[in-house]
Motif scaffolding. Sequence first.
Motif, PDB file in Angstrom:
ATOM      1  N   ILE A 161      -1.651   1.523  11.148  1.00 50.47           N
ATOM      2  CA  ILE A 161      -2.680   1.459  12.178  1.00 50.47           C
ATOM      3  C   ILE A 161      -3.999   0.979  11.585  1.00 50.47           C
ATOM      4  O   ILE A 161      -4.715   0.157  12.178  1.00 50.47           O
ATOM      5  N   GLU A 162      -4.344   1.485  10.396  1.00 53.24           N
ATOM      6  CA  GLU A 162      -5.569   1.030   9.728  1.00 53.24           C
ATOM      7  C   GLU A 162      -5.529  -0.477   9.493  1.00 53.24           C
ATOM      8  O   GLU A 162      -6.537  -1.178   9.666  1.00 53.24           O
ATOM      9  N   LEU A 163      -4.371  -0.978   9.087  1.00 48.85           N
ATOM     10  CA  LEU A 163      -4.231  -2.413   8.860  1.00 48.85           C
ATOM     11  C   LEU A 163      -4.329  -3.193  10.170  1.00 48.85           C
ATOM     12  O   LEU A 163      -4.992  -4.239  10.240  1.00 48.85           O
ATOM     13  N   SER A 175      -4.497  10.165  16.593  1.00 48.53           N
ATOM     14  CA  SER A 175      -4.116   8.958  15.857  1.00 48.53           C
ATOM     15  C   SER A 175      -4.375   7.668  16.635  1.00 48.53           C
ATOM     16  O   SER A 175      -4.226   6.570  16.092  1.00 48.53           O
ATOM     17  N   GLN A 218      -9.204  -7.320   9.064  1.00 48.45           N
ATOM     18  CA  GLN A 218      -8.118  -8.104   9.655  1.00 48.45           C
ATOM     19  C   GLN A 218      -8.564  -8.798  10.944  1.00 48.45           C
ATOM     20  O   GLN A 218      -7.723  -9.321  11.685  1.00 48.45           O
ATOM     21  N   ARG A 239       0.803  -1.222   0.000  1.00 52.22           N
ATOM     22  CA  ARG A 239       0.000   0.000   0.000  1.00 52.22           C
ATOM     23  C   ARG A 239       0.834   1.269   0.000  1.00 52.22           C
ATOM     24  O   ARG A 239       0.403   2.299  -0.527  1.00 52.22           O
ATOM     25  N   ARG A 262       0.063   5.825   9.886  1.00 50.13           N
ATOM     26  CA  ARG A 262      -1.403   5.778   9.993  1.00 50.13           C
ATOM     27  C   ARG A 262      -1.980   4.645   9.141  1.00 50.13           C
ATOM     28  O   ARG A 262      -2.965   4.009   9.530  1.00 50.13           O
ATOM     29  N   VAL A 263      -1.366   4.367   8.007  1.00 50.26           N
ATOM     30  CA  VAL A 263      -1.823   3.242   7.187  1.00 50.26           C
ATOM     31  C   VAL A 263      -1.618   1.929   7.941  1.00 50.26           C
ATOM     32  O   VAL A 263      -2.497   1.046   7.929  1.00 50.26           O
ATOM     33  N   THR A 314       2.250   9.467   7.702  1.00 47.69           N
ATOM     34  CA  THR A 314       1.202   8.969   6.825  1.00 47.69           C
ATOM     35  C   THR A 314       1.261   7.453   6.710  1.00 47.69           C
ATOM     36  O   THR A 314       0.239   6.757   6.826  1.00 47.69           O
ATOM     37  N   VAL A 345      -5.684   4.422  18.243  1.00 50.26           N
ATOM     38  CA  VAL A 345      -6.699   3.419  17.897  1.00 50.26           C
ATOM     39  C   VAL A 345      -6.401   2.128  18.661  1.00 50.26           C
ATOM     40  O   VAL A 345      -5.256   1.674  18.700  1.00 50.26           O
ATOM     41  N   GLY A 357      -8.157  -2.725  11.430  1.00 46.99           N
ATOM     42  CA  GLY A 357      -9.259  -2.767  10.485  1.00 46.99           C
ATOM     43  C   GLY A 357     -10.139  -3.994  10.633  1.00 46.99           C
ATOM     44  O   GLY A 357      -9.687  -5.076  11.018  1.00 46.99           O
TER      45      GLY A 357
END
Length: 232
Positions: free
Chosen positions: A213-215, A74, A221, A26, A210-211, A207, A76, A218
């Motif tokens: 963290i999304e993974l 940020s 997952q 990504r 943060r991606v 940036t 999570v 999410g």
Amino acid sequence: MTAIHILSGGAAQGLVAELSGALEARTGYGIEGEFGAVGLMADKLRGGTSADLVILTRALVTRLADEGLVDPTSIVDVGVVETALAVRAGDPEVSVKTESDLRDALCAADAIFVPDTKASTAGIHVAKVLDQLGIAGEVASRLKIFPNGATAMRQLAASEATRPIGCTQATEIIATSGIVLSGSLPPDYALATMYTAGVTTCAAHATAARVLIELLAGADQRELRRRVGFAG
């Protein structure tokens, strides 16, 4: 390859490793990480160690945000990890349903493998449990203490003791070859810890962090998190 740098509790190491390929796909970034006792990782950040992302207990990440070291926007939650028992693969599994079961299992072991009892989540809890059971003095000479749970579990796998046992985060047990997750601690002695991620305020690659963290957190997952030992 450019990499983001992580300071993380050992509980998240397996999950991070599973997601490294997805992050690279990504963002083009790799991952460099230090994984260990959460207290030591927090102190590394406080001491000026460069990091883009932390994955620690929720309480520690919140504290670091209050100290101005983590961006509060940020933060999570990743998931809950329980502290559990481990035995070598091939050894009889240990089932502890009651306080008496737990006391008997620990007293019967000739070596007890645990992480840092002063700085790691699981290690601090083990020390508390031994005190509550009234056996801290009895088993002190059998405690095998290592800097983190992953190291403790590798040493358990290699142990030549007759009846060794381990206690650390379930994720660290699952990620270690040669040992198996034997069971949860009984309710009055259980510990379930929420692990939380946050981007540091000094992040050079915010940036990409943060991606990741999304993974990590999410919905897509969820099954991966469950497989490596996270709940919630």
